[in-house]
Design a protein around this motif. Structure first.
Motif, PDB file in Angstrom:
ATOM      1  N   PRO A 128       0.810  -1.220   0.000  1.00 11.22           N
ATOM      2  CA  PRO A 128       0.000   0.000   0.000  1.00 11.22           C
ATOM      3  C   PRO A 128       0.844   1.271   0.000  1.00 11.22           C
ATOM      4  CG  PRO A 128      -0.071  -1.072   2.151  1.00 11.22           C
ATOM      5  CD  PRO A 128       0.590  -2.026   1.214  1.00 11.22           C
ATOM      6  N   GLU A 129       2.099   1.170   0.438  1.00 14.20           N
ATOM      7  CA  GLU A 129       2.969   2.355   0.491  1.00 14.20           C
ATOM      8  C   GLU A 129       3.435   2.798  -0.896  1.00 14.20           C
ATOM      9  OE1 GLU A 129       2.804   0.177   4.186  1.00 14.20           O
ATOM     10  OE2 GLU A 129       3.547  -0.438   2.197  1.00 14.20           O
ATOM     11  N   GLN A 130       3.610   1.849  -1.822  1.00 17.19           N
ATOM     12  CA  GLN A 130       4.048   2.148  -3.192  1.00 17.19           C
ATOM     13  C   GLN A 130       5.261   3.083  -3.217  1.00 17.19           C
ATOM     14  OE1 GLN A 130       2.524   0.918  -6.456  1.00 17.19           O
ATOM     15  NE2 GLN A 130       2.380  -0.546  -4.768  1.00 17.19           N
ATOM     16  N   ALA A 131       6.326   2.638  -2.592  1.00 15.27           N
ATOM     17  CA  ALA A 131       7.544   3.453  -2.514  1.00 15.27           C
ATOM     18  C   ALA A 131       8.129   3.760  -3.891  1.00 15.27           C
ATOM     19  CB  ALA A 131       8.586   2.730  -1.652  1.00 15.27           C
ATOM     20  N   GLY A 132       7.897   2.884  -4.857  1.00 12.04           N
ATOM     21  CA  GLY A 132       8.456   3.092  -6.187  1.00 12.04           C
ATOM     22  C   GLY A 132       7.584   3.907  -7.120  1.00 12.04           C
ATOM     23  N   ARG A 133       6.449   4.373  -6.639  1.00  5.70           N
ATOM     24  CA  ARG A 133       5.539   5.150  -7.490  1.00  5.70           C
ATOM     25  C   ARG A 133       6.152   6.524  -7.814  1.00  5.70           C
ATOM     26  NH1 ARG A 133      -0.412   5.761  -5.369  1.00  5.70           N
ATOM     27  NH2 ARG A 133      -0.626   3.757  -6.445  1.00  5.70           N
ATOM     28  N   PRO A 134       6.192   6.914  -9.082  1.00  4.29           N
ATOM     29  CA  PRO A 134       6.720   8.236  -9.437  1.00  4.29           C
ATOM     30  C   PRO A 134       5.853   9.340  -8.836  1.00  4.29           C
ATOM     31  CG  PRO A 134       6.595   6.810 -11.369  1.00  4.29           C
ATOM     32  CD  PRO A 134       5.853   6.124 -10.276  1.00  4.29           C
ATOM     33  N   THR A 149      -6.199  -0.696  -0.631  1.00  2.06           N
ATOM     34  CA  THR A 149      -5.543   0.389  -1.359  1.00  2.06           C
ATOM     35  C   THR A 149      -5.362   0.023  -2.831  1.00  2.06           C
ATOM     36  OG1 THR A 149      -4.307   1.013   0.624  1.00  2.06           O
ATOM     37  CG2 THR A 149      -3.504   1.854  -1.489  1.00  2.06           C
ATOM     38  N   PRO A 150      -5.946   0.790  -3.769  1.00  3.59           N
ATOM     39  CA  PRO A 150      -5.763   0.491  -5.197  1.00  3.59           C
ATOM     40  C   PRO A 150      -4.324   0.790  -5.639  1.00  3.59           C
ATOM     41  CG  PRO A 150      -7.751   1.791  -4.832  1.00  3.59           C
ATOM     42  CD  PRO A 150      -6.946   1.846  -3.563  1.00  3.59           C
ATOM     43  N   VAL A 151      -3.734  -0.135  -6.364  1.00  7.52           N
ATOM     44  CA  VAL A 151      -2.402   0.056  -6.938  1.00  7.52           C
ATOM     45  C   VAL A 151      -2.443  -0.376  -8.391  1.00  7.52           C
ATOM     46  CG1 VAL A 151      -1.220  -0.277  -4.726  1.00  7.52           C
ATOM     47  CG2 VAL A 151      -1.614  -2.249  -6.228  1.00  7.52           C
ATOM     48  N   GLY A 152      -1.527   0.161  -9.189  1.00  7.99           N
ATOM     49  CA  GLY A 152      -1.488  -0.171 -10.604  1.00  7.99           C
ATOM     50  C   GLY A 152      -1.174   1.068 -11.422  1.00  7.99           C
ATOM     51  N   ASN A 153      -1.237   0.939 -12.741  1.00  2.44           N
ATOM     52  CA  ASN A 153      -0.909   2.072 -13.596  1.00  2.44           C
ATOM     53  C   ASN A 153      -1.908   3.212 -13.478  1.00  2.44           C
ATOM     54  OD1 ASN A 153      -1.338   3.206 -16.769  1.00  2.44           O
ATOM     55  ND2 ASN A 153       0.722   3.287 -15.920  1.00  2.44           N
ATOM     56  N   ALA A 154      -3.194   2.888 -13.362  1.00  2.00           N
ATOM     57  CA  ALA A 154      -4.195   3.947 -13.226  1.00  2.00           C
ATOM     58  C   ALA A 154      -3.958   4.785 -11.968  1.00  2.00           C
ATOM     59  CB  ALA A 154      -5.605   3.359 -13.240  1.00  2.00           C
ATOM     60  N   PRO A 155      -3.739   4.163 -10.804  1.00  2.00           N
ATOM     61  CA  PRO A 155      -3.408   4.955  -9.618  1.00  2.00           C
ATOM     62  C   PRO A 155      -2.119   5.764  -9.781  1.00  2.00           C
ATOM     63  CG  PRO A 155      -4.201   2.809  -8.938  1.00  2.00           C
ATOM     64  CD  PRO A 155      -4.016   2.750 -10.431  1.00  2.00           C
ATOM     65  N   ASP A 156      -1.135   5.213 -10.500  1.00  2.00           N
ATOM     66  CA  ASP A 156       0.111   5.952 -10.724  1.00  2.00           C
ATOM     67  C   ASP A 156      -0.140   7.215 -11.541  1.00  2.00           C
ATOM     68  OD1 ASP A 156       1.367   3.938  -9.352  1.00  2.00           O
ATOM     69  OD2 ASP A 156       2.764   3.414 -10.957  1.00  2.00           O
ATOM     70  N   ILE A 157      -0.932   7.088 -12.613  1.00  2.00           N
ATOM     71  CA  ILE A 157      -1.262   8.254 -13.441  1.00  2.00           C
ATOM     72  C   ILE A 157      -2.065   9.266 -12.621  1.00  2.00           C
ATOM     73  CG2 ILE A 157      -2.586   9.050 -15.442  1.00  2.00           C
ATOM     74  CD1 ILE A 157       0.013   7.666 -16.204  1.00  2.00           C
ATOM     75  N   ALA A 158      -3.017   8.760 -11.836  1.00  2.00           N
ATOM     76  CA  ALA A 158      -3.827   9.640 -10.987  1.00  2.00           C
ATOM     77  C   ALA A 158      -2.952  10.388  -9.995  1.00  2.00           C
ATOM     78  CB  ALA A 158      -4.880   8.818 -10.247  1.00  2.00           C
ATOM     79  N   GLN A 159      -1.930   9.723  -9.466  1.00  2.00           N
ATOM     80  CA  GLN A 159      -1.029  10.364  -8.506  1.00  2.00           C
ATOM     81  C   GLN A 159      -0.263  11.517  -9.152  1.00  2.00           C
ATOM     82  OE1 GLN A 159      -0.258   9.224  -4.889  1.00  2.00           O
ATOM     83  NE2 GLN A 159      -0.023  11.424  -5.229  1.00  2.00           N
ATOM     84  N   LEU A 160       0.222  11.314 -10.374  1.00  2.00           N
ATOM     85  CA  LEU A 160       0.958  12.360 -11.067  1.00  2.00           C
ATOM     86  C   LEU A 160       0.068  13.576 -11.322  1.00  2.00           C
ATOM     87  CD1 LEU A 160       3.039  10.298 -13.667  1.00  2.00           C
ATOM     88  CD2 LEU A 160       3.850  11.383 -11.560  1.00  2.00           C
ATOM     89  N   VAL A 161      -1.198  13.329 -11.663  1.00  2.00           N
ATOM     90  CA  VAL A 161      -2.133  14.431 -11.892  1.00  2.00           C
ATOM     91  C   VAL A 161      -2.407  15.177 -10.587  1.00  2.00           C
ATOM     92  CG1 VAL A 161      -4.487  15.036 -12.575  1.00  2.00           C
ATOM     93  CG2 VAL A 161      -3.184  13.353 -13.912  1.00  2.00           C
ATOM     94  N   ARG A 212      -2.481  18.624  -4.968  1.00  2.00           N
ATOM     95  CA  ARG A 212      -3.528  18.041  -4.130  1.00  2.00           C
ATOM     96  C   ARG A 212      -3.190  16.619  -3.702  1.00  2.00           C
ATOM     97  NH1 ARG A 212      -8.636  20.352  -4.030  1.00  2.00           N
ATOM     98  NH2 ARG A 212      -8.577  22.471  -4.867  1.00  2.00           N
ATOM     99  N   LYS A 213      -3.777  16.230  -2.589  1.00  2.00           N
ATOM    100  CA  LYS A 213      -3.657  14.864  -2.105  1.00  2.00           C
ATOM    101  C   LYS A 213      -4.564  13.972  -2.948  1.00  2.00           C
ATOM    102  CE  LYS A 213      -4.462  12.006   2.016  1.00  2.00           C
ATOM    103  NZ  LYS A 213      -4.932  12.007   3.432  1.00  2.00           N
ATOM    104  N   LEU A 214      -4.098  12.771  -3.246  1.00  2.00           N
ATOM    105  CA  LEU A 214      -4.889  11.838  -4.052  1.00  2.00           C
ATOM    106  C   LEU A 214      -5.787  10.978  -3.175  1.00  2.00           C
ATOM    107  CD1 LEU A 214      -5.581  10.383  -6.724  1.00  2.00           C
ATOM    108  CD2 LEU A 214      -3.618   8.873  -6.271  1.00  2.00           C
ATOM    109  N   GLU A 215      -7.058  10.902  -3.542  1.00  2.00           N
ATOM    110  CA  GLU A 215      -7.995   9.975  -2.909  1.00  2.00           C
ATOM    111  C   GLU A 215      -8.608   9.124  -4.013  1.00  2.00           C
ATOM    112  OE1 GLU A 215     -12.357  10.073  -0.821  1.00  2.00           O
ATOM    113  OE2 GLU A 215     -10.841  11.449  -0.005  1.00  2.00           O
ATOM    114  N   LEU A 216      -8.352   7.814  -3.960  1.00  2.00           N
ATOM    115  CA  LEU A 216      -8.874   6.890  -4.954  1.00  2.00           C
ATOM    116  C   LEU A 216     -10.159   6.248  -4.469  1.00  2.00           C
ATOM    117  CD1 LEU A 216      -5.490   5.216  -5.912  1.00  2.00           C
ATOM    118  CD2 LEU A 216      -6.882   6.620  -7.440  1.00  2.00           C
ATOM    119  N   VAL A 217     -11.150   6.215  -5.330  1.00  2.00           N
ATOM    120  CA  VAL A 217     -12.435   5.592  -5.011  1.00  2.00           C
ATOM    121  C   VAL A 217     -12.669   4.456  -6.005  1.00  2.00           C
ATOM    122  CG1 VAL A 217     -14.931   5.913  -4.834  1.00  2.00           C
ATOM    123  CG2 VAL A 217     -13.375   7.758  -4.142  1.00  2.00           C
TER     124      VAL A 217
END
Length: 307
Positions: free
Chosen positions: A32-38, A81-93, A99-104
Motif C-alpha cells: 500500500p505504500e508504493q515506494a516506487g511510485r513516481p 488500497t488500489p495500486v497499478g498504472n491507473a493509480p500511478d497516473i492519478a497520482q501524477l495528476v 492536491r492529495k490523491l484519494e482513490l475511489v
C-alpha cells in the motif's frame, strides 16, 4: 473454421508435460505504500487552469478507478488500497495540481453515473475516447489503446503486421469484443483473397488460454495489449504484433472528467509536463506498458465514431 473449445482437462494434462519455467514471474510491488511510485512537483500552470473547477474536497483530487485487474488497478496487500498504472497516473495528476490523491474504487459500469453525480472529480480507469462519450465527458489522453498479438516465446512465427500474416493460424480471442470483430474482418479479407482461413478459439479462463499457447494447441492470442504485456513478464510469451484498439482508426485512453467542468485542459497540461520530465515513462514502465506510451497528451481528440 471457427471452433468453441472447452479443453480444460486436456490442457491441464498437457501442462504437466511442459518444462518448468526458467524464471519466475517478476516481483510486483503490491504494498500500500508504493515506494516506487513516481511523484511530481506542483505545477502552477495546471493549478491556474483548474482554478474554476469545483473539487469535491478541499486540497484533494478524488479519482474514480475500476479496481479489478493489473496492470490497470488491483488491491494492495492491505486489500483496500488500489495500486497499478491507473493509480500511478492519478497520482501524477494530483501532485501536479498540488492536491492529495484519494482513490475511489468503482465498478466499470458505474463510473459514468458516478462521475456525473459528483462522486469523484475525475475518472482514471482505462476509458477509451469515443465520439459518443465526448457528448457527456471531456478527455485528457495518457495512453494509446492497443491490442497485442502474443505467441509462445520460442514460436517460429515472425512479426504480424497485417491481415495476411494471420492466415491459417489458430488464434485465441474473447467473444463479443472489438478484437474479435477485427480478427473476423481480417479473416474475411484473407478468405476473399484466397488465403487460408483462421481457426478462432474461445476460452473463458485465462489460465486455460495461456496453457493453450504453451501446449501448442493455439498459435497466438489477441487481446488488450496492456494485460497481455503485463502477463508476458514471465518470459513465456512474446509480442508478435501491435495495432490500435480501434483498427483501422487510432484509439486513445484518457483521464475522464465532466463535460465543461473546466479541469480537462489542466490535466492535459499536467500530463504533458510529466511526459517531458520522465515521470510518465516511469509510470508506464513499472507496469510493462511502455509500448503504449503517447508522445503528447491531448484534450478531446477525435474519438472512435458512433456505430
Amino acid at each position: 473454421m471457427i471452433h468453441r473449445k472447452n479443453l480444460l482437462s486436456a490442457l491441464l494434462g498437457a501442462a504437466m508435460l511442459l518444462p518448468l519455467a526458467a524464471s519466475a514471474q517478476p516481483t510486483t510491488d503490491l504494498s500500500p505504500e508504493q515506494a516506487g511510485r513516481p511523484r511530481a512537483q506542483k505545477l502552477d500552470e495546471a493549478v491556474r487552469l483548474a482554478k474554476d473547477f469545483k473539487f469535491q474536497k478541499e486540497g484533494v483530487l478524488v479519482v474514480g478507478t475500476t479496481t479489478g485487474r493489473l496492470p490497470f488497478a488491483a488491491y494492495a496487500t492491505d486489500t483496500k488500497t488500489p495500486v497499478g498504472n491507473a493509480p500511478d497516473i492519478a497520482q501524477l495528476v494530483a501532485d501536479s495540481l498540488g492536491r492529495k490523491l484519494e482513490l475511489v474504487s468503482t465498478a466499470w459500469a458505474d463510473w459514468p453515473l458516478g462521475l456525473q453525480s459528483g462522486k469523484f472529480d475525475v475518472v482514471v480507469s482505462n476509458v477509451t475516447v469515443t465520439e459518443e462519450r465526448k457528448e457527456k465527458f471531456d478527455f485528457s489522453t495518457y495512453r494509446n489503446d492497443q491490442l497485442g498479438i502474443y505467441v509462445k516465446s520460442d514460436s517460429k512465427l515472425g512479426p504480424i503486421k497485417e491481415p495476411k500474416d494471420i492466415a491459417g493460424l489458430r488464434i485465441i480471442v474473447q467473444a463479443s469484443t472489438n478484437q474479435e470483430q477485427i480478427i473476423l474482418r481480417w479473416n474475411k479479407q484473407n478468405v476473399a483473397a484466397g488465403l487460408k482461413p483462421v481457426e478462432i478459439q474461445y476460452y473463458d479462463d485465462d489460465v486455460v488460454q495461456r496453457l493453450a499457447i504453451q501446449s501448442g494447441r493455439a498459435d497466438a492470442y489477441v487481446g488488450p495489449n496492456a494485460i497481455a504485456a503485463y502477463e508476458a513478464r514471465d518470459g513465456k510469451t512474446r509480442l508478435a504484433g501491435l495495432f490500435s484498439g480501434g483498427w483501422p482508426l487510432n484509439a486513445e485512453i484518457a483521464v475522464t472528467s465532466r463535460k465543461g467542468s473546466g479541469i480537462a485542459e489542466a490535466i492535459t497540461v499536467a500530463l504533458n509536463a510529466q511526459i517531458k520530465n520522465g515521470n510518465y515513462a516511469k509510470a508506464l514502465s513499472r507496469w510493462n506498458l511502455s509500448s503504449e506510451a503517447i508522445e503528447v497528451a491531448r484534450t478531446n481528440p477525435p474519438g472512435l465514431p458512433k456505430n
